[in-house]
Design an enzyme around this catalytic site. Sequence first.
Site, PDB file in Angstrom:
ATOM      1  N   ASP A   1      -0.560  -3.907  -9.194  1.00  0.00           N
ATOM      2  CA  ASP A   1      -1.332  -2.761  -8.708  1.00  0.00           C
ATOM      3  C   ASP A   1      -2.422  -2.339  -9.671  1.00  0.00           C
ATOM      4  O   ASP A   1      -2.252  -2.410 -10.885  1.00  0.00           O
ATOM      5  CB  ASP A   1      -0.392  -1.581  -8.450  1.00  0.00           C
ATOM      6  CG  ASP A   1       0.419  -1.776  -7.188  1.00  0.00           C
ATOM      7  OD1 ASP A   1      -0.205  -1.938  -6.119  1.00  0.00           O
ATOM      8  OD2 ASP A   1       1.655  -1.801  -7.267  1.00  0.00           O
ATOM      9  N   GLU A  12       3.336   1.585   5.570  1.00  0.00           N
ATOM     10  CA  GLU A  12       3.885   0.962   4.371  1.00  0.00           C
ATOM     11  C   GLU A  12       4.128   2.058   3.345  1.00  0.00           C
ATOM     12  O   GLU A  12       3.213   2.806   3.002  1.00  0.00           O
ATOM     13  CB  GLU A  12       2.916  -0.081   3.799  1.00  0.00           C
ATOM     14  CG  GLU A  12       2.939  -1.388   4.568  1.00  0.00           C
ATOM     15  CD  GLU A  12       2.103  -2.483   3.929  1.00  0.00           C
ATOM     16  OE1 GLU A  12       2.016  -3.572   4.536  1.00  0.00           O
ATOM     17  OE2 GLU A  12       1.525  -2.269   2.845  1.00  0.00           O
TER      18      GLU A  12
END
Lengths: 285, 409
Positions: A60, A49
């Site tokens: 995040d 990824e």
Amino acid sequence: MSRLQATFKRLQREGRKALIPYATAGYPYADITPALMHVLVEAGADVIELGVPFSDPSADGPTIQAASERALQQGVGMPQVLEQVRQFRQSDTTTPVVLMGYANPIERYDQIRQPGAFAADAAAAGVDGVLVVDYPPEVAGDLSAQLRQHGIDLIFLLAQTSTERRIRQVAERASGYVYCVSIKGVTGAKTLDIDQVKATLARIRQHVRIPVGVGFGIRDAHTARQIAQVADAVVIGSWLIESLEGKPAADALAAASDLIRSVRRQLELDVPEQTSSPKAKNAKP
Amino acid sequence: MKTESIYNQPDADGFFGRYGGSFISETLAQAVEELQQAYLFYRDDPHFVVGFQEELADYVGRPSPVYFARRLSEQTGGARIFLKREDLNHTGAHKINNVIGQAMLAQRMGKRRIIAETGAGQHGVATATICARYGLECVIYMGSEDIRRQSPNVQRMELLGATVVPVESGSRTLKDAMNDAIRDWVTNVDDTFYLIGSVAGMHPYPTMVRDFQTVIGKECLLQMPALFKRLGMAKEHPDVVVACVGGGSNAIGIFHPYIEHEAVRLVGVEAAGLGLETGQHAASIQRGSAGVLHGSRSLVLQDDHGQVQHTHSISAGLDYPGVGPEHAWLHEIGRVEYVGATDDEALHAFHLLSRVEGIIPALEASHAVAHAVKLAATLPKEQVILVNLSGRGDKDMDTVMAQTGRDKR
């Protein structure tokens, strides 16, 4: 068969679980990414990824925020990320690459060029899957169609808070694999609750027939092994990125290799005896 | 309501044309759905509606007056300028209207912990105030750059019992405070209510915040005819309504009830910073392009890679690289004109209003005053400009004094 399908089929046959490292493209150095991807594969990664840097990564935690900011400072945006994938593909034609990021860099890519440009260019670069954090199934229709046209899987998130209706909605549209968020929180947050993950996976698998990976909050090899015992794939993100921080390129690559190797070793403990060496798949063509 | 028969936005998914919607990660989807359902239920609940109105009357001091700024108007030599005095609300700005509505909703949803982002600190102060009033835990995210610019408001929030969390990521301003608030919400989704201060964010916020703020324009619809009558003017509505636009909540609050009155010109004033041509501004509508930020699609200041750009404005409350999606839509259909006022123009208006009317405006509202003064000079005396004076300027004294000192040097 797509590279993602082929990879998960092979792993299933071998009795193995997929190890999926996440790396922010262009971190810690703008040009390190293709080399880092190769190192991750050699260390035992099955899928990679690649995080597309974004200025406002609201899903995040601090680690990936900082990596994203650093990559942006070095001028790494979507065109550079696609170029990095293209470089990686020159000597690795089998390992699937999934781009993970936010909607705006993708929408802007098409806005500046033309509708569908991102899907076409991603396919040409060798991208296999795309995960757009802030595209829930309700708004992903156009992109989903464009990606499908180019044989790219659109990967969706599911969480412990996802209702059955939402799980069904994702089950109808998802391809490649489904990414289960292991915690309530942002990437790299507190340690996860394995029983909670098991319960969520059971709810997801009532409807989802494709592989289910688990990520967010896996910060040691032991937890990775526990997750691999119940999921089809384990995603390692913030922990990996922290291991690169502040190191010269060669040391960063070595650290990434050590970390992924250590996780792979733990995962191998649960692989049935008769299975051949995990390195076989990584033989250079 | 009459307005909705003509202007019926947004659609069921929260889209105003192509703008708006709900672009959120799956980890928030359940919380956002829960909020959507709760809002749809309570906005039609008579007890909720009456309770909201009582709070606005008893605690905020509504209705806020409309004031004819006679001396200011004379200075322009043109149209007459009226001020909707949102600066006289408890806590000193329009922000409190929306905060009460959302805090009442949070209580009914059983959420005891409130989080909010703030730029200028006005929304943070309003939120901390209501949390004190209702006995709710309060956490305010504020960019460290804004904390520096707006220290009196930080002290107010802390005095009121809130925890102010400095945000050190990105540009350390409002947009980054919003990112951190979203991160907190994802993490504490069970007991936490995210109280957004503007008409930005994911559906239902742009609609919900608008609905709570339209009290401003609805009052004007009633106040203006009465005031005109008293002044012997044969008018019912103002000719122009002017408001500043950062996220755009005060503007939508005063514009929305006038949207169906097509003869009324609506003008939104963005922060032109050092000038629209310099790149140092926060004019998302005039200089932005369609993009997805903080959960909705709107007009966003961004580079060619889709990275959200740093903005500049002397006023922290306008220093935001996006704008509420309904403004993007109103711009697209041409119902509202959007213009800019620079830092210098806003500062000049700040001093002017203080000197000739005895009203110290917030730097945000000073942008609206600046444009109104400029516009008035071009219009005949019979015309009327209604300005939403969205906040008072006490919080900006440090900024203004520092700027004035710089100019003297």
